[in-house]
Design an enzyme around this catalytic site. Structure first.
Site, PDB file in Angstrom:
ATOM      1  N   PHE A 194      38.541  45.106  34.932  1.00 50.18           N
ATOM      2  CA  PHE A 194      38.435  45.711  36.262  1.00 50.18           C
ATOM      3  C   PHE A 194      39.619  45.249  37.122  1.00 50.18           C
ATOM      4  CE2 PHE A 194      36.435  45.755  40.613  1.00 50.18           C
ATOM      5  CZ  PHE A 194      36.336  47.132  40.716  1.00 50.18           C
ATOM      6  N   ASN A 196      40.106  43.558  39.686  1.00 50.97           N
ATOM      7  CA  ASN A 196      40.188  42.198  40.262  1.00 50.97           C
ATOM      8  C   ASN A 196      40.241  41.099  39.204  1.00 50.97           C
ATOM      9  OD1 ASN A 196      37.572  42.082  39.285  1.00 50.97           O
ATOM     10  ND2 ASN A 196      36.581  41.858  41.282  1.00 50.97           N
ATOM     11  N   LYS A 197      40.279  41.482  37.928  1.00 51.54           N
ATOM     12  CA  LYS A 197      40.242  40.477  36.871  1.00 51.54           C
ATOM     13  C   LYS A 197      41.636  39.878  36.615  1.00 51.54           C
ATOM     14  CE  LYS A 197      35.851  40.595  35.834  1.00 51.54           C
ATOM     15  NZ  LYS A 197      35.314  41.578  36.794  1.00 51.54           N
ATOM     16  N   VAL A 198      41.688  38.876  35.739  1.00 50.22           N
ATOM     17  CA  VAL A 198      42.952  38.187  35.445  1.00 50.22           C
ATOM     18  C   VAL A 198      44.004  39.176  34.965  1.00 50.22           C
ATOM     19  CG1 VAL A 198      44.072  36.438  34.009  1.00 50.22           C
ATOM     20  CG2 VAL A 198      41.798  35.999  34.960  1.00 50.22           C
ATOM     21  N   ILE A 199      43.622  40.090  34.053  1.00 54.36           N
ATOM     22  CA  ILE A 199      44.462  41.253  33.754  1.00 54.36           C
ATOM     23  C   ILE A 199      43.603  42.489  33.971  1.00 54.36           C
ATOM     24  CG2 ILE A 199      45.822  39.964  32.059  1.00 54.36           C
ATOM     25  CD1 ILE A 199      44.534  41.784  29.883  1.00 54.36           C
TER      26      ILE A 199
END
Length: 545
Positions: A194, A196-199
């Site tokens: 998603f 907002n995730k790290v990637i």
């Protein structure tokens, strides 16, 4: 190093960093017309991801929720089964269990890591328990060795919900700092991409496993159940859970920079920990010795000692242009799950009430972290006591204080209290200016000292930050009705404490030569005085550390 924060524009809680080959790869998809769920970038992303995690198989899917659904389907979890999972997590973890007709059985968390407490697992295991979903919450790995021992003892499948833990590692005992990636321990694991995730791939997910049969089942189920050797033949009920070539292209480009992303998040975490460590009432994120934390989110707990409740604080930070997010609500409190029998989840409920996620993303600067920390110092409420033991609240000035401040200044003028050194005149204009500065996100600090009826007993400031001074100037005014109660000294002690929270090593104050009482108080707190360049003024200086 003192905090020297600069006023900031809006700071989001999360923001993707598209700093690599994202555009190049997407344009390649458009140029070649491979934009749907077939194309080279799907395969390249899966191969690169499996190599990064250290597993045999990685299979893309449309998001992290369906990844969990696919994992449970592949394991054969069905109606009548029970699956253990944390209650303090995003609701998708439990929803996926309901999707397959099974019953979620909720586990409480540890007070320090906020992850599943291994000591509380076995009491929830029954004859119907078939699996446990563990969540590496906010990027901190679960205590995998203890969990795996329990799972093996009771013959349970282990599903790692690693949506928030890409790049995190669990450090096995005796491996001298070497660790395995979160997502490589269970029978099967899931990830989310998603925004907002790290990637990110915009939306997207991944299922990973070392089990060949599970990988085949996931591949079958995510593609409408279509036989890989007989096109348009569907031997099982499947789902359209595929990821597109365009999304995979973005995901691959993001994965190429995973090292940079993790390094920056860990640097951000160190900055937060450094600038927030002196604030009473804030519990910081930690990193246990068995984990390498990727810090998907840097999180804090707002304790009672902070003086402002969590939701009120989030609202005040929003006014200063700082977006935050609360911790997840415990899933067992949600309407869809309240009918299930729950017990022993008190820690999760407590942590949920206190938790805040602070802005954590690749482009977050140290100035922005300093600004956020500065506001967390400013917004804290404290308690001081006078000689008789009466308590007073110390709070920063806000928009609701203007009338009160005007009335206070009128009293000061009426009593002609010229022995207080104050850089502004005591009038309506000054009151409005102080409120405007406090509400604007600037760095100068203005505080009120209120009695139990919320009357102003005193007022003080720490100013000079906005002018770029390294040494703030302290000024104090005490209401005549509250003089000779020892409030002045207690306010000064509080101002020193605020400087300590701000990592400011010095402060200064100006007093009139004939104000012997004030000089005596300040000298007792180790201020030293010298003549000012102005007549009848002394300058007091304090080395705080």
């Amino acid at each position: 190093m003192a905090m020297e924060p600069k006023a900031q524009k809006f700071i989001p809680v999360a923001s993707p960093a598209l700093i690599g080959n994202e555009k190049k790869y997407v344009l390649d998809c458009l140029k070649t017309n491979w934009i749907s769920s077939i194309g080279k970038y799907v395969t390249l992303f899966e191969r690169a991801f499996s190599k990064y995690i250290g597993v045999k198989h990685a299979l893309t899917c449309s998001n992290g929720t369906v990844a969990l659904h696919l994992a449970l389907l592949a394991l054969g979890i069905k109606n009548g089964d029970e699956v253990l999972c944390p209650t303090l997590t995003y609701i998708a973890t439990a929803n996926s269990i309901l999707y397959v007709g099974a019953k979620p059985v909720f586990l409480d968390c540890q007070k320090d890591t906020w992850n599943i407490d291994p000591a509380k697992i076995e009491e929830k295991i029954t004859k119907k328990t078939k699996a446990i979903i563990i969540v590496h919450l906010y990027g901190h790995s679960c205590d995998m060795e203890d969990i795996l021992k329990i799972a093996k003892k009771h013959n349970l499948y282990v599903i790692e919900d690693s949506a928030e833990a890409l790049g995190s590692k669990y450090l096995l005992a005796g491996r001298q700092g070497k660790g395995k990636m979160c997502g490589s321990f269970g029978d099967i694991a899931t990830f989310s991409f998603f925004g907002n995730k790290v990637i990110t791939s915009g939306e997207g997910g991944m299922v990973v496993t070392n089990n060949d049969e599970l990988a085949k089942k996931v591949a079958l189920l995510k593609n409408q159940g279509m036989d890989t050797n007989k096109r348009y033949w569907h031997p099982v009920l499947g789902y359209n859970y595929r990821l597109t070539n365009v999304q995979s292209a973005i995901g691959l480009a993001q994965l190429e920079n995973i090292g940079k992303f993790i390094l920056k998040r860990r640097r951000i975490a160190k900055m937060y920990s450094r600038y927030l460590k002196n604030i009473e009432g804030i519990t910081l994120s930690l990193e246990k010795d068995y984990t390498f934390h990727s810090y998907w989110m840097y999180c804090i707990l707002i304790e009672k000692e902070y003086g402002v409740d969590r939701d009120r604080l989030m609202s005040l930070l929003e006014k200063q242009g700082i977006q935050t997010r609360p911790f997840f609500y415990p899933i067992h409190t949600m309407p869809a799950y309240q009918a299930l029998h729950h017990y022993g989840l008190d820690v999760s409920e407590e942590i949920s009430r206190k938790g805040i996620s602070l802005p954590t993303f690749y482009d977050l600067s140290e100035d922005q972290v300093k600004y956020i920390a500065h506001q967390l110092v400013r917004l804290k409420k404290d308690i001081i006591k006078d000689k008789q033991g009466a308590e007073y609240i110390v709070k920063s000035v806000d928009s609701g204080d203007e009338k009160k401040l005007v009335s206070f200044f009128e009293v000061i003028k009426k009593h002609n209290l010229n022995n207080f050194f104050h850089p502004h005149s005591f009038d309506k204009k000054t009151a409005k200016k102080i409120v405007d500065i406090s509400e604007s996100g600037k760095r100068d600090l203005y505080y009120l000292v209120l009695d139990n009826k919320e009357n102003i007993a005193g007022y003080f400031m720490l100013r000079g930050f906005d002018e770029g001074y390294f040494v703030p100037s302290f000024a104090i005014v005490v209401h005549p009705d509250y003089m000779n109660r020892g409030i002045g000294k207690q306010i000064t002690i509080m101002a020193i404490k605020i400087c300590e929270r701000l990592r400011v090593g010095k402060m200064m104050i100006k007093v009139y030569e004939d104000n012997i009482v004030a000089q005596k108080i300040y000298r007792s707190l180790h201020f030293t005085f010298s003549k000012s360049d102005k007549k009848n003024e002394l300058v007091g200086r304090l080395n705080i550390r």
